[in-house]
Design an enzyme around this catalytic site. Structure first.
Site, PDB file in Angstrom:
ATOM      1  N   SER A 266       0.831  -1.202   0.000  1.00 45.43           N
ATOM      2  CA  SER A 266       0.000   0.000   0.000  1.00 45.43           C
ATOM      3  C   SER A 266       0.866   1.253   0.000  1.00 45.43           C
ATOM      4  O   SER A 266       2.072   1.195   0.236  1.00 45.43           O
ATOM      5  CB  SER A 266      -0.886   0.010   1.241  1.00 45.43           C
ATOM      6  N   LYS A 267       0.214   2.356  -0.220  1.00 42.30           N
ATOM      7  CA  LYS A 267       0.922   3.630  -0.207  1.00 42.30           C
ATOM      8  C   LYS A 267       1.578   3.857   1.154  1.00 42.30           C
ATOM      9  O   LYS A 267       2.668   4.402   1.250  1.00 42.30           O
ATOM     10  CB  LYS A 267      -0.060   4.752  -0.536  1.00 42.30           C
TER      11      LYS A 267
END
Ligand code: GLU
Length: 512
Positions: A266-267
């Site tokens: 994920s970011k």
């Protein structure tokens, strides 16, 4: 059936910046298409207008172009025979397919309000049953299967909001072969009567995706694992439409996992560990938040292609460095792993470093340019700096901070730690003598500078090991870097002389 031309598509929804996992999906599609001598299409799936993000579509196109993917047809790459390639612009085409299913009793109208749907969910939850609109629950809801025909007609003509749902068999096994996972079996009792079309005639993802893959003659659907649960529904749709003969082959790619632990990359993982999860920098149009991109972080597209290619696909030999051409030649769906691929930051950096070192100095200088704002120098000079620094950096954007002294007249900051360790009492005099020796040099080359250095050492009865690091520090301000005489040669006579003069004034650190 005659052999069909291979046609694949990348079909992102413009709901934000393209995740690096999405870029990998596009890459695998592209490699496969090129290898098969087929076509790669870019289709924009924007039927969910509520999730539309301005700028996302252009971002997708720019990202693909940056890593070297050219689509044969589609948004941003020129229209082909199946235009338009943006689903919102294809809206009128979908209705007839929904109507075909309605006419054949394979779909139905549903008029339930959001409140009624919520009540149904609550009711089922209370009795510990999974809340699904399916073969059982639909008999208790407001739809064309439960209402008399004239009532259905009245509601539709009266403009009552409705959706069209697929009518799934109650208990039937759906079986299909996934090119990566093998046979996948799902019972329709596990599935629900998904909405195919909304009252305004906008299809949902499922209908639009299947209809377009059919119309665009797609032969292979290569997409992320998150779409695997949708595949049985798609398979049923092919069957309902009578398109089984030309149903594409499915290949669901393993997830890209975080470097440590488990779960999807994920970011947040990227932010925490300091690497981008987007190909290009992205500014969120609503919040203004800026997310870093591989491009802006100094990664080369060739490195990103190489990194992504090996995240989930394993070539037969031990070779690790592949050009796009080599990947096209070697790629195969059979060698895609079933299990998720962990993102390896060290490896990613290694690839970039490899490509950086391989580049010739002129190309390297060109790639350095965007990171050199406020630092004036000629391209030739920059190329020479790159040549000296390239063994020591991983990303080209490190150049200005790695060798700042190449881009200023005076040294802007001296590393005090080096001074403390190396700047002995004899250094000021050494600098004076060295400057005098260099002054008379007519031939400003690293060899000549080195000869001057050795002559000065001898004159002062000093050893190279006692002076070399301090000399480097005097002309660069730091303790490490490229070969020192080559560095001095590139800095030029005037700068070296003036820096030595400055250093000659520095007192040695006196330890008490
Ligand atoms: N529109 C879907 C997405 O955003 C496409 C899934 C598919 O390739 O079928 O990823």
């Amino acid at each position: 059936m005659t052999e069909r031309r291979t046609r694949v598509r990348f079909a992102p929804s413009p709901t934000g910046p393209l995740h690096i996992g999405g870029v990998r999906t596009a890459l695998y599609n592209y490699l496969f298409a090129k290898q098969q001598g087929g076509d790669f299409l870019l289709r924009i799936e924007d039927t969910d207008q509520g999730r539309f993000v301005p700028g996302a579509e252009d971002y997708i196109v720019q990202s693909l172009k940056w890593i070297g993917i050219e689509a044969n047809e589609g948004i941003g790459f020129g229209d082909g025979p199946h235009a338009p390639y943006r689903q919102s612009e294809r809206k009128p085409m979908y209705r007839q397919y929904a109507e075909q299913l309605l006419a054949e009793d394979l779909a139905y109208y549903a008029f339930d309000t959001p409140e009624e749907l919520e009540q149904m969910r609550e009711r089922l939850k209370a009795s510990n049953v999974e809340a699904k609109y399916d073969a059982i629950t639909r008999t208790t809801m407001k739809n064309s299967l439960t209402l008399p025909a004239d009532e259905t007609k009245r509601l539709i003509e009266g403009g009552f909001p409705y959706v069209i749902r697929i009518k799934l068999p109650r208990k039937e096994e759906v079986r299909f072969h996934d090119e990566i996972r093998g046979w996948v079996l799902v019972n329709t009792s596990q599935m629900d009567d998904k909405v195919l079309m909304k009252g305004d005639g906008m299809p949902t993802y499922h209908l639009a995706n299947v209809v377009d893959d059919y119309l665009m003659q797609i032969t292979h659907v290569i997409r992320g694992e998150e779409w695997l649960p949708s595949a049985p529904l798609h398979v049923l749709l092919y069957r309902y439409f009578g398109w089984e003969e030309v149903m594409p082959k499915f290949a669901h790619l393993p997830l890209l996992l975080k470097p440590e632990g488990s779960g999807k990359l994920s970011k947040r993982d990227g932010d925490k560990l300091g690497f981008p999860v987007f190909p290009l920098q992205w500014t969120d149009p609503a919040s203004g938040e800026v997310s870093s991109g591989y491009r802006e972080s100094g990664y080369y597209p060739e490195a990103v292609v190489n990194i992504l290619a090996l995240l989930g696909w394993h070539p037969s030999g031990n070779k690790e460095v592949f050009t796009m051409e080599e990947l096209i030649a070697e790629f195969s769906i059979e060698k895609i792993a079933k299990s998720g691929a962990k993102f390896d930051l060290q490896k990613a950096r290694w690839f970039n470093q490899h490509y950086l070192r391989e580049m010739d100095n002129v190309a390297l200088a060109k790639s350095a340019k965007p990171f050199m704002s406020g630092m004036e120098c000629t391209n030739e000079y920059l190329a020479a700096v790159c040549g000296l620094a390239k063994e020591k950096i991983t990303f080209i954007n490190e150049l200005p901070s790695y060798v700042p002294y190449f881009f200023t007249q005076e040294i802007k900051s001296y590393d005090d730690e080096v001074k403390k360790k190396r700047w002995k009492a004899f250094m000021p005099l050494f600098c004076v003598e060295m400057a005098a020796s260099l002054h008379s040099l007519s031939d400003w080359t690293s060899t000549a500078i080195e000869a001057s250095f050795n002559a000065t050492l001898e004159k002062q009865n000093l050893q190279s090991k006692d002076v070399l690091q301090a000399f480097r520090w005097a002309i660069s301000g730091v303790g490490g870097g490229p070969p020192v005489f080559e560095m001095a040669a590139l800095l030029g006579k005037e700068r070296v002389m003036s820096r030595l003069e400055t250093a000659a004034e520095f007192e040695a650190v006196v330890f008490t």
